[in-house]
Design a protein around this motif. Structure first.
Motif, PDB file in Angstrom:
ATOM      1  N   PHE A  32      78.999  22.122  39.543  1.00  0.00           N
ATOM      2  CA  PHE A  32      77.864  21.657  40.350  1.00  0.00           C
ATOM      3  C   PHE A  32      78.265  21.250  41.768  1.00  0.00           C
ATOM      4  O   PHE A  32      77.422  20.763  42.519  1.00  0.00           O
ATOM      5  N   ALA A  33      79.532  21.442  42.122  1.00  0.00           N
ATOM      6  CA  ALA A  33      80.036  21.034  43.439  1.00  0.00           C
ATOM      7  C   ALA A  33      79.665  19.571  43.707  1.00  0.00           C
ATOM      8  O   ALA A  33      79.231  19.204  44.791  1.00  0.00           O
ATOM      9  N   ALA A  87      68.005  10.614  42.157  1.00  0.00           N
ATOM     10  CA  ALA A  87      67.830   9.982  43.462  1.00  0.00           C
ATOM     11  C   ALA A  87      68.393  10.936  44.509  1.00  0.00           C
ATOM     12  O   ALA A  87      69.572  11.278  44.450  1.00  0.00           O
ATOM     13  N   CYS A  88      67.559  11.380  45.427  1.00  0.00           N
ATOM     14  CA  CYS A  88      68.015  12.257  46.513  1.00  0.00           C
ATOM     15  C   CYS A  88      69.028  11.511  47.371  1.00  0.00           C
ATOM     16  O   CYS A  88      69.991  12.081  47.839  1.00  0.00           O
ATOM     17  N   GLY A 106      78.764   4.443  47.777  1.00  0.00           N
ATOM     18  CA  GLY A 106      78.598   5.246  48.980  1.00  0.00           C
ATOM     19  C   GLY A 106      78.028   6.624  48.691  1.00  0.00           C
ATOM     20  O   GLY A 106      77.853   7.437  49.589  1.00  0.00           O
ATOM     21  N   LEU A 107      77.726   6.901  47.430  1.00  0.00           N
ATOM     22  CA  LEU A 107      77.158   8.194  47.053  1.00  0.00           C
ATOM     23  C   LEU A 107      75.689   8.252  47.432  1.00  0.00           C
ATOM     24  O   LEU A 107      75.059   7.221  47.638  1.00  0.00           O
ATOM     25  N   GLN A 108      75.170   9.475  47.497  1.00  0.00           N
ATOM     26  CA  GLN A 108      73.767   9.625  47.850  1.00  0.00           C
ATOM     27  C   GLN A 108      73.013  10.409  46.777  1.00  0.00           C
ATOM     28  O   GLN A 108      72.380   9.824  45.926  1.00  0.00           O
ATOM     29  N   GLY A 109      73.106  11.752  46.802  1.00  0.00           N
ATOM     30  CA  GLY A 109      72.352  12.555  45.851  1.00  0.00           C
ATOM     31  C   GLY A 109      72.925  12.443  44.450  1.00  0.00           C
ATOM     32  O   GLY A 109      74.103  12.692  44.240  1.00  0.00           O
ATOM     33  N   GLN A 131      76.487  13.319  49.968  1.00  0.00           N
ATOM     34  CA  GLN A 131      75.384  13.590  50.882  1.00  0.00           C
ATOM     35  C   GLN A 131      74.087  13.676  50.085  1.00  0.00           C
ATOM     36  O   GLN A 131      74.112  13.769  48.863  1.00  0.00           O
ATOM     37  N   GLU A 132      72.963  13.637  50.787  1.00  0.00           N
ATOM     38  CA  GLU A 132      71.680  13.770  50.109  1.00  0.00           C
ATOM     39  C   GLU A 132      71.639  15.085  49.348  1.00  0.00           C
ATOM     40  O   GLU A 132      72.161  16.099  49.816  1.00  0.00           O
ATOM     41  N   ARG A 133      71.042  15.033  48.180  1.00  0.00           N
ATOM     42  CA  ARG A 133      70.922  16.240  47.366  1.00  0.00           C
ATOM     43  C   ARG A 133      69.772  16.070  46.399  1.00  0.00           C
ATOM     44  O   ARG A 133      69.636  15.023  45.755  1.00  0.00           O
ATOM     45  N   THR A 134      68.971  17.091  46.315  1.00  0.00           N
ATOM     46  CA  THR A 134      67.923  17.145  45.304  1.00  0.00           C
ATOM     47  C   THR A 134      68.327  18.229  44.320  1.00  0.00           C
ATOM     48  O   THR A 134      68.520  19.386  44.712  1.00  0.00           O
TER      49      THR A 134
END
Length: 164
Positions: A32-33, A87-88, A106-109, A131-134
């Motif tokens: 899923f990178a 969470a995006c 510190g994670l986002q997506g 980074q943001e990710r949906t």
């Protein structure tokens, strides 16, 4: 399902049967990178117990997520609801699903899916990016399938049940 995805889920299931949780999680993150992840098993005490965590998660965060009550945080909510929790951007989430410990990563997506065995939640699988990710519907469906492939080894009495 394409042959390469079937092979991947079979490989992850084989790793879980051998209790190679960190290696199984690594394979999931690679596919899923994603940069971070956890696997939690539902213990006999009714709480989620950390079974595997990716490298790079700060120790103080690991302490926070070592035992997670069902219904608390993204993992606990995924198990309680028996549905994915996403969470995006964890850092700006306003749903109330994200706990303060998650902010400290510190994670986002991120996404956490319940690990289901015959419709019963036996754990949680979470992955995240910096980074943001949906996550797409297809990615979510594949994570749920991977969760089912882990379930037999996490479920109480399953082949190689995880010990919380």
């Amino acid at each position: 399902m394409p042959e390469d995805l079937t092979r991947m889920t079979d490989d992850i299931e084989a790793l879980a049967r051998k209790q190679a949780w960190t290696e199984a999680l690594g394979r999931i993150l690679q596919h899923f990178a994603a940069e971070s992840g956890t696997i939690h098993a539902l213990g006999e005490d009714g709480a989620l117990h950390l079974t595997a965590a990716s490298a790079g998660i700060p120790e103080f965060v690991l302490e926070t997520v070592r035992i997670v009550p069902v219904g608390k945080g993204m993992a606990g909510l995924a198990v309680e609801r028996r549905q994915p929790v996403t969470a995006c951007n964890i850092q700006t989430d306003t749903t109330g699903d994200v706990r303060p410990g998650a902010l400290a990563t510190g994670l986002q997506g991120s996404i956490v899916v319940p690990i289901l065995s015959e419709g019963r939640a036996v754990g949680a699988l979470g992955i995240a990016n910096r980074q943001e990710r949906t996550f797409t519907d297809d990615e979510t469906a594949l994570l749920l399938r991977i969760g089912r492939s882990l379930a037999g080894s996490l479920a109480p009495g399953g082949a190689g049940s995880a010990k919380p």
